[in-house]
Design a protein around this motif. Structure first.
Motif, PDB file in Angstrom:
ATOM      1  N   ARG A  93      54.431  18.251 111.685  1.00 22.27           N
ATOM      2  CA  ARG A  93      54.376  19.653 111.256  1.00 22.27           C
ATOM      3  C   ARG A  93      55.777  20.106 110.868  1.00 22.27           C
ATOM      4  O   ARG A  93      56.759  19.731 111.517  1.00 22.27           O
ATOM      5  CB  ARG A  93      53.830  20.527 112.384  1.00 22.27           C
ATOM      6  CG  ARG A  93      53.601  21.989 112.029  1.00 22.27           C
ATOM      7  CD  ARG A  93      53.104  22.760 113.245  1.00 22.27           C
ATOM      8  NE  ARG A  93      51.672  22.539 113.464  1.00 22.27           N
ATOM      9  CZ  ARG A  93      51.083  22.699 114.643  1.00 22.27           C
ATOM     10  NH1 ARG A  93      51.798  23.012 115.715  1.00 22.27           N
ATOM     11  NH2 ARG A  93      49.786  22.514 114.760  1.00 22.27           N
ATOM     12  N   SER A  94      55.868  20.900 109.810  1.00 19.51           N
ATOM     13  CA  SER A  94      57.145  21.476 109.398  1.00 19.51           C
ATOM     14  C   SER A  94      56.969  22.985 109.217  1.00 19.51           C
ATOM     15  O   SER A  94      55.876  23.517 109.400  1.00 19.51           O
ATOM     16  CB  SER A  94      57.630  20.840 108.087  1.00 19.51           C
ATOM     17  OG  SER A  94      56.798  21.232 107.012  1.00 19.51           O
ATOM     18  N   LYS A  95      58.040  23.670 108.836  1.00 21.46           N
ATOM     19  CA  LYS A  95      57.968  25.118 108.658  1.00 21.46           C
ATOM     20  C   LYS A  95      57.009  25.498 107.542  1.00 21.46           C
ATOM     21  O   LYS A  95      56.372  26.557 107.593  1.00 21.46           O
ATOM     22  CB  LYS A  95      59.365  25.662 108.358  1.00 21.46           C
ATOM     23  CG  LYS A  95      60.343  25.545 109.522  1.00 21.46           C
ATOM     24  CD  LYS A  95      61.705  26.092 109.152  1.00 21.46           C
ATOM     25  CE  LYS A  95      62.677  25.969 110.319  1.00 21.46           C
ATOM     26  NZ  LYS A  95      64.036  26.470 109.977  1.00 21.46           N
ATOM     27  N   THR A  96      56.888  24.651 106.532  1.00 19.03           N
ATOM     28  CA  THR A  96      56.021  24.971 105.396  1.00 19.03           C
ATOM     29  C   THR A  96      54.713  24.184 105.406  1.00 19.03           C
ATOM     30  O   THR A  96      53.789  24.515 104.657  1.00 19.03           O
ATOM     31  CB  THR A  96      56.750  24.693 104.066  1.00 19.03           C
ATOM     32  OG1 THR A  96      57.144  23.320 104.009  1.00 19.03           O
ATOM     33  CG2 THR A  96      57.987  25.568 103.954  1.00 19.03           C
ATOM     34  N   ARG A  97      54.649  23.129 106.218  1.00 23.01           N
ATOM     35  CA  ARG A  97      53.455  22.274 106.258  1.00 23.01           C
ATOM     36  C   ARG A  97      52.805  22.453 107.626  1.00 23.01           C
ATOM     37  O   ARG A  97      53.075  21.739 108.565  1.00 23.01           O
ATOM     38  CB  ARG A  97      53.882  20.827 105.997  1.00 23.01           C
ATOM     39  CG  ARG A  97      52.751  19.863 105.826  1.00 23.01           C
ATOM     40  CD  ARG A  97      53.244  18.512 105.328  1.00 23.01           C
ATOM     41  NE  ARG A  97      54.545  18.132 105.867  1.00 23.01           N
ATOM     42  CZ  ARG A  97      54.722  17.647 107.091  1.00 23.01           C
ATOM     43  NH1 ARG A  97      53.689  17.495 107.906  1.00 23.01           N
ATOM     44  NH2 ARG A  97      55.923  17.314 107.516  1.00 23.01           N
ATOM     45  N   ILE A  98      51.895  23.443 107.702  1.00 20.34           N
ATOM     46  CA  ILE A  98      51.355  23.886 108.983  1.00 20.34           C
ATOM     47  C   ILE A  98      49.987  23.280 109.283  1.00 20.34           C
ATOM     48  O   ILE A  98      49.709  22.851 110.412  1.00 20.34           O
ATOM     49  CB  ILE A  98      51.253  25.424 109.009  1.00 20.34           C
ATOM     50  CG1 ILE A  98      52.611  26.071 108.688  1.00 20.34           C
ATOM     51  CG2 ILE A  98      50.722  25.897 110.351  1.00 20.34           C
ATOM     52  CD1 ILE A  98      53.695  25.730 109.670  1.00 20.34           C
ATOM     53  N   ASP A 141      53.498  22.750 120.759  1.00 22.96           N
ATOM     54  CA  ASP A 141      54.771  22.989 120.083  1.00 22.96           C
ATOM     55  C   ASP A 141      55.215  21.680 119.437  1.00 22.96           C
ATOM     56  O   ASP A 141      55.734  20.785 120.112  1.00 22.96           O
ATOM     57  CB  ASP A 141      55.805  23.479 121.102  1.00 22.96           C
ATOM     58  CG  ASP A 141      57.170  23.723 120.465  1.00 22.96           C
ATOM     59  OD1 ASP A 141      57.246  23.822 119.232  1.00 22.96           O
ATOM     60  OD2 ASP A 141      58.168  23.799 121.213  1.00 22.96           O
ATOM     61  N   ASP A 154      57.037  19.830 115.823  1.00 20.33           N
ATOM     62  CA  ASP A 154      57.798  20.019 114.596  1.00 20.33           C
ATOM     63  C   ASP A 154      58.214  18.664 114.027  1.00 20.33           C
ATOM     64  O   ASP A 154      57.719  17.616 114.465  1.00 20.33           O
ATOM     65  CB  ASP A 154      59.017  20.923 114.836  1.00 20.33           C
ATOM     66  CG  ASP A 154      59.974  20.372 115.898  1.00 20.33           C
ATOM     67  OD1 ASP A 154      59.922  19.154 116.189  1.00 20.33           O
ATOM     68  OD2 ASP A 154      60.781  21.147 116.434  1.00 20.33           O
TER      69      ASP A 154
END
Length: 244
Positions: free
Chosen positions: A165-170, A215, A217
């Protein structure tokens, strides 16, 4: 002098988890090149070295620069975190050397992968057949990634997820969970490891049914068990079938 390219897997980045052959290669290199975040992890180990760092999405430019430096007579180590041949720089470097018909020799030194680092902290979740899957669709179409997730679920593989997961790929991780829930029970054990063997390390045990709420990332490796995975004395273990 003839230059040389050495593709080095630096594992998690801590000196204790870099193999002796990799450390020797870095010590003997004229220049150490790599993604800036990975360079920062090892920079203090080699304060006298020349470094060439670049940012995300600069992989091709990085390899071209490394080849040019090697053709000029330098021994250049191009580093990857984990293992250079697992979502690392080995493939693209070999492609560029071949494309340019260069005669610069290339060596590859393995490193401890994110999957095996995470597995060691969780227990023994990869004791039987497993797959590694990256949820990043930057270089691989999302439709193909989903097809591979389904195949992993149908084959009852334990799964090590990279780039979950990334900030833009949720939503990709949520979709992966929904696909795997078609084959595995919600209580299937899941291990979440952030910053393995680095400062800020976190290790959490959860379940497939609860994974969406975790959680997670880009600094996290997620290991999802198969139908034979259990939690034994607080450790995640995939049973291989030995008779006790």
């Amino acid at each position: 002098m003839q230059g040389k390219i050495i593709l080095v897997g630096t594992g998690p980045g801590d000196k204790d988890y870099i193999c002796p052959r990799a450390l020797l290669a870095l010590e003997q290199s004229d220049i150490i090149a790599g993604y800036k975040t990975y360079i920062e992890l090892i920079k203090t180990l080699f304060p006298e070295k020349q470094f060439a760092s670049s940012g995300m999405k600069k992989e091709v430019d990085r390899c071209v620069e490394v080849l040019e430096l090697a053709e000029a007579g330098n021994v250049v180590s191009l580093i990857s975190s984990g293992d250079a041949g697992i979502y690392g720089m080995a493939g693209i470097m070999l492609e560029i050397v071949a494309e340019r018909q260069s005669e610069v020799p290339v060596d590859i030194i393995p490193g401890i992968s994110a999957a095996t680092s995470a597995a060691s902290l969780l227990g023994a979740p990869l004791m039987n057949d497993f797959v590694t899957l990256s949820l990043s669709d930057l270089l691989t179409p999302w439709e193909l990634i989903q097809k591979r997730i389904r195949a992993a679920g149908e084959g009852d593989f334990a799964v090590a997820l990279y780039n979950p997961r990334s900030k833009t790929r949720i939503k990709q991780l949520d979709t992966a969970v929904d696909i795997l829930l078609q084959y595995q029970k919600p209580e299937t054990p899941v291990g979440i490891v952030k910053q393995a063997m680095r400062e800020g390390q976190q290790v959490v045990l959860t379940t497939l049914g609860e994974l969406k709420n975790a959680d997670v990332d880009m600094l996290t490796t997620v290991i999802i068990g198969n139908s034979q995975t259990q939690v034994i004395n607080g450790k995640m273990v995939t049973i291989r079938g030995y008779r006790l």
